[in-house]
Scaffold this active site. Structure first.
Site, PDB file in Angstrom:
ATOM      1  N   ASP A  95       2.615   3.897  -6.250  1.00 42.03           N
ATOM      2  CA  ASP A  95       1.978   5.099  -5.698  1.00 42.03           C
ATOM      3  C   ASP A  95       1.679   6.124  -6.776  1.00 42.03           C
ATOM      4  O   ASP A  95       0.556   6.629  -6.877  1.00 42.03           O
ATOM      5  CB  ASP A  95       2.881   5.748  -4.634  1.00 42.03           C
ATOM      6  CG  ASP A  95       2.960   4.926  -3.369  1.00 42.03           C
ATOM      7  OD1 ASP A  95       2.154   3.994  -3.209  1.00 42.03           O
ATOM      8  OD2 ASP A  95       3.850   5.205  -2.540  1.00 42.03           O
TER       9      ASP A  95
ATOM     10  N   ASP B  23       7.521   7.186  -4.931  1.00 37.50           N
ATOM     11  CA  ASP B  23       7.087   6.422  -3.758  1.00 37.50           C
ATOM     12  C   ASP B  23       6.960   7.377  -2.580  1.00 37.50           C
ATOM     13  O   ASP B  23       7.952   7.998  -2.167  1.00 37.50           O
ATOM     14  CB  ASP B  23       8.097   5.317  -3.464  1.00 37.50           C
ATOM     15  CG  ASP B  23       7.506   4.200  -2.628  1.00 37.50           C
ATOM     16  OD1 ASP B  23       6.264   4.069  -2.611  1.00 37.50           O
ATOM     17  OD2 ASP B  23       8.265   3.457  -1.988  1.00 37.50           O
TER      18      ASP B  23
ATOM     19  N   LYS C  27       6.451   8.138   1.313  1.00 40.62           N
ATOM     20  CA  LYS C  27       6.670   7.484   2.603  1.00 40.62           C
ATOM     21  C   LYS C  27       6.406   8.466   3.738  1.00 40.62           C
ATOM     22  O   LYS C  27       6.626   9.674   3.592  1.00 40.62           O
ATOM     23  CB  LYS C  27       8.105   6.959   2.714  1.00 40.62           C
ATOM     24  CG  LYS C  27       8.473   5.908   1.690  1.00 40.62           C
ATOM     25  CD  LYS C  27       7.664   4.630   1.855  1.00 40.62           C
ATOM     26  CE  LYS C  27       8.079   3.584   0.848  1.00 40.62           C
ATOM     27  NZ  LYS C  27       7.234   2.364   0.936  1.00 40.62           N
TER      28      LYS C  27
END
Length: 340
Positions: free
Chosen positions: A246, A259, A261
């Site tokens: 990412d 990352d 989420k």
């Protein structure tokens, strides 16, 4: 003789003759010892009410969770927590496995000792964005999905069955498609933020669906600087796996694999993110052994954003923690390779 007849009469009535005790009786009138009897009167004790002995305060949350009506759809996380609350931890009769007893057979260091860090060049301030190419090697996501524990598989399958029963097959397919689409839009908006502030403002105002997610991560974005990579492909040259990172940037001065989420349920602790730390560790190792990147990463960051705009939870992984999850990732990778 009269006394013997008296005893025989008493013995014919069960339960009446409790005991026979030899005591002195009327020694003045009778210069010998006689037997006396005593009858026991039984009374039924009142049964205690079991509910009065229950610690109402202790089980208040349990009673509420059973009797309350939930308007939001259940997730594997909520099913796991409800079962844990009602029945206790699964397989609690088994002895706990000692951490660190199992080590990877083919251990590869997280940090590449042979990698040379190139000097800064003119375009080093631009984030890397390498397209993911089709190669004959598995992705990090695929490996983790194929090596889920039986417990994880059970809860995922049961969640899927409940969702299909509630929404129908078509409704469930639409639900999962919308979640995936929201995730893509969220990542696209974050990429716009890092590339151009003006584009980010347009992106945020254009799609109200992700505006809550962006509001959720505002306080985290303030601590991020020097973006090195965005939605960029990585592959581990030695272990032969690939993935799509990412973001790689500095978080409070530490270079991290970040990352992003999204979640419908709060995840305030790192353990609530399940296999995400293994994914981050796998990406860190891949970057450090990928010749396309002229830097190495030692830390990780998992940011969980919420649709309603509540402050996102950010979970920082220092080098020691990354190394722990790197070893766990190597075990999962070995398990996958053994199966295939």
């Amino acid at each position: 003789l009269a006394r013997m007849q008296f005893l025989q009469i008493l013995s014919r009535k069960p339960g009446k003759l409790e005991m026979l005790v030899q005591i002195p009786f009327c020694q003045k009138q009778f210069p010998y010892t006689c037997l006396s009897t005593s009858a026991c009167i039984y009374s039924k004790k009142k049964k205690a009410n079991g509910y009065e002995q229950v610690d109402q305060e202790k089980y208040k949350n349990l009673v509420y969770s059973v009797t309350s009506y939930k308007t939001s759809a259940q997730t594997p996380e909520t099913l796991f927590e409800e079962d844990n609350l009602l029945y206790g931890p699964p397989d609690k009769h088994r002895p706990p496995v000692k951490a660190g007893t199992k080590t990877p057979k083919n251990w590869v260091p997280l940090i590449n000792p042979n990698k040379r860090i190139s000097p800064l060049n003119s375009d080093s301030n631009l984030p890397r964005k390498i397209a993911l190419q089709k190669k004959k090697m598995p992705s990090v996501t695929h490996i983790l999905q194929q090596t889920l524990s039986p417990q994880q598989v059970f809860y995922l399958e049961r969640w899927k069955e409940k969702m299909i029963a509630e929404l129908g097959k078509d409704g469930f397919a639409k639900y999962t498609k919308n979640l995936f689409l929201q995730g893509e839009l969220f990542h696209s908006a974050l990429e716009s933020i890092f590339l151009s502030e003006e584009m980010a403002i347009k992106e945020k105002s254009k799609d109200g669906v992700i505006s809550g997610y962006l509001s959720s991560v505002e306080h985290v974005l303030e601590d991020i600087s020097e973006v090195k990579a965005l939605e960029s492909a990585v592959h581990h040259e030695t272990l032969q796996y690939l993935g799509l990172v990412d973001c790689v940037a500095k978080y409070r001065g530490q270079l991290c694999v970040i990352d992003w989420k999204t979640s419908e349920k709060p995840k305030p602790f790192l353990k609530n993110t399940y296999d995400n730390p293994l994914q981050v560790a796998a990406y860190i190792g891949a970057i450090n052994h990928d010749a396309n990147y002229d830097f190495q990463v030692r830390c990780g960051l998992i940011v969980v954003a919420y649709k309603k705009g509540s402050p996102a939870h950010s979970h920082f992984m220092d080098p020691d923690l990354c190394l722990q999850y790197w070893n766990k990732w190597l075990l999962r990778l070995e398990e996958y390779m053994d199966r295939n």
